[in-house]
Design a protein around this motif. Sequence first.
Motif, PDB file in Angstrom:
ATOM      1  N   ASP A  15     -85.406   6.932 -56.294  1.00 14.46           N
ATOM      2  CA  ASP A  15     -84.079   6.930 -55.682  1.00 14.46           C
ATOM      3  C   ASP A  15     -83.377   5.593 -55.881  1.00 14.46           C
ATOM      4  O   ASP A  15     -82.173   5.539 -56.150  1.00 14.46           O
ATOM      5  CB  ASP A  15     -84.172   7.260 -54.185  1.00 14.46           C
ATOM      6  N   PHE A  16     -84.102   4.511 -55.758  1.00 13.13           N
ATOM      7  CA  PHE A  16     -83.517   3.181 -55.919  1.00 13.13           C
ATOM      8  C   PHE A  16     -83.066   2.948 -57.360  1.00 13.13           C
ATOM      9  O   PHE A  16     -82.006   2.362 -57.599  1.00 13.13           O
ATOM     10  CB  PHE A  16     -84.513   2.102 -55.468  1.00 13.13           C
ATOM     11  N   ALA A  17     -83.840   3.420 -58.323  1.00 12.42           N
ATOM     12  CA  ALA A  17     -83.460   3.268 -59.735  1.00 12.42           C
ATOM     13  C   ALA A  17     -82.141   3.985 -60.024  1.00 12.42           C
ATOM     14  O   ALA A  17     -81.279   3.453 -60.718  1.00 12.42           O
ATOM     15  CB  ALA A  17     -84.571   3.792 -60.637  1.00 12.42           C
ATOM     16  N   TRP A  18     -81.974   5.189 -59.472  1.00  6.13           N
ATOM     17  CA  TRP A  18     -80.715   5.914 -59.679  1.00  6.13           C
ATOM     18  C   TRP A  18     -79.558   5.220 -58.972  1.00  6.13           C
ATOM     19  O   TRP A  18     -78.435   5.204 -59.467  1.00  6.13           O
ATOM     20  CB  TRP A  18     -80.845   7.374 -59.227  1.00  6.13           C
ATOM     21  N   TYR A  19     -79.833   4.642 -57.815  1.00  8.96           N
ATOM     22  CA  TYR A  19     -78.809   3.864 -57.108  1.00  8.96           C
ATOM     23  C   TYR A  19     -78.347   2.705 -57.985  1.00  8.96           C
ATOM     24  O   TYR A  19     -77.147   2.437 -58.108  1.00  8.96           O
ATOM     25  CB  TYR A  19     -79.353   3.372 -55.766  1.00  8.96           C
ATOM     26  N   LEU A  20     -79.280   2.004 -58.596  1.00 11.20           N
ATOM     27  CA  LEU A  20     -78.939   0.894 -59.492  1.00 11.20           C
ATOM     28  C   LEU A  20     -78.163   1.375 -60.711  1.00 11.20           C
ATOM     29  O   LEU A  20     -77.348   0.634 -61.265  1.00 11.20           O
ATOM     30  CB  LEU A  20     -80.202   0.155 -59.928  1.00 11.20           C
ATOM     31  N   ALA A  21     -78.398   2.620 -61.123  1.00  7.53           N
ATOM     32  CA  ALA A  21     -77.685   3.198 -62.268  1.00  7.53           C
ATOM     33  C   ALA A  21     -76.287   3.688 -61.889  1.00  7.53           C
ATOM     34  O   ALA A  21     -75.541   4.144 -62.742  1.00  7.53           O
ATOM     35  CB  ALA A  21     -78.492   4.337 -62.865  1.00  7.53           C
ATOM     36  N   GLY A  22     -75.949   3.618 -60.597  1.00 10.30           N
ATOM     37  CA  GLY A  22     -74.609   4.005 -60.170  1.00 10.30           C
ATOM     38  C   GLY A  22     -74.500   5.339 -59.479  1.00 10.30           C
ATOM     39  O   GLY A  22     -73.402   5.792 -59.159  1.00 10.30           O
ATOM     40  N   LYS A  24     -74.703   7.363 -56.326  1.00  8.01           N
ATOM     41  CA  LYS A  24     -74.702   7.095 -54.892  1.00  8.01           C
ATOM     42  C   LYS A  24     -75.536   8.139 -54.150  1.00  8.01           C
ATOM     43  O   LYS A  24     -75.341   9.329 -54.346  1.00  8.01           O
ATOM     44  CB  LYS A  24     -73.275   7.126 -54.346  1.00  8.01           C
ATOM     45  N   TYR A  98     -75.318  11.452 -62.600  1.00  3.28           N
ATOM     46  CA  TYR A  98     -75.107  10.331 -63.517  1.00  3.28           C
ATOM     47  C   TYR A  98     -74.192  10.743 -64.676  1.00  3.28           C
ATOM     48  O   TYR A  98     -73.255  10.036 -65.033  1.00  3.28           O
ATOM     49  CB  TYR A  98     -76.461   9.848 -64.050  1.00  3.28           C
TER      50      TYR A  98
END
Length: 127
Positions: A15-22, A24, A98
Amino acid sequence: MTTVIILILLLIAWDFAWYLAGVKPLFPWQLKKLLRGRGNQVNLIDVRTPLEYNWFHINGAVNTPQLLLDINAQPATKKENPLIVICMTGHRSPLVAYRLKKRGFKKVYNLTWGMLGWKLFGMKNVE
């Protein structure tokens, strides 16, 4: 016990990796509040298979599993409207969220933990 801790850490990292990828995140309780306030302005895109969708889904969600495989497919909605992408566990939907964000959709969210999280937190407007 160690295996459980490792699995939990992997889920958090995903989940954090996708957050970093933009992408939300939107937690189940946040979606419930959003639907109460602006339900008619929110687009729910459910990318699960038709079988999964028929088991249970959020009222008003549109089943569009083709968004997972067809990179050219787009939901029939304005790019300015909030768009919540849903799957069963929250692990397929970030891919679609994404892609949609890269295609110009402004307010794209991933339902964190998916429909299992929605059910786990006891949300009532599930068919």
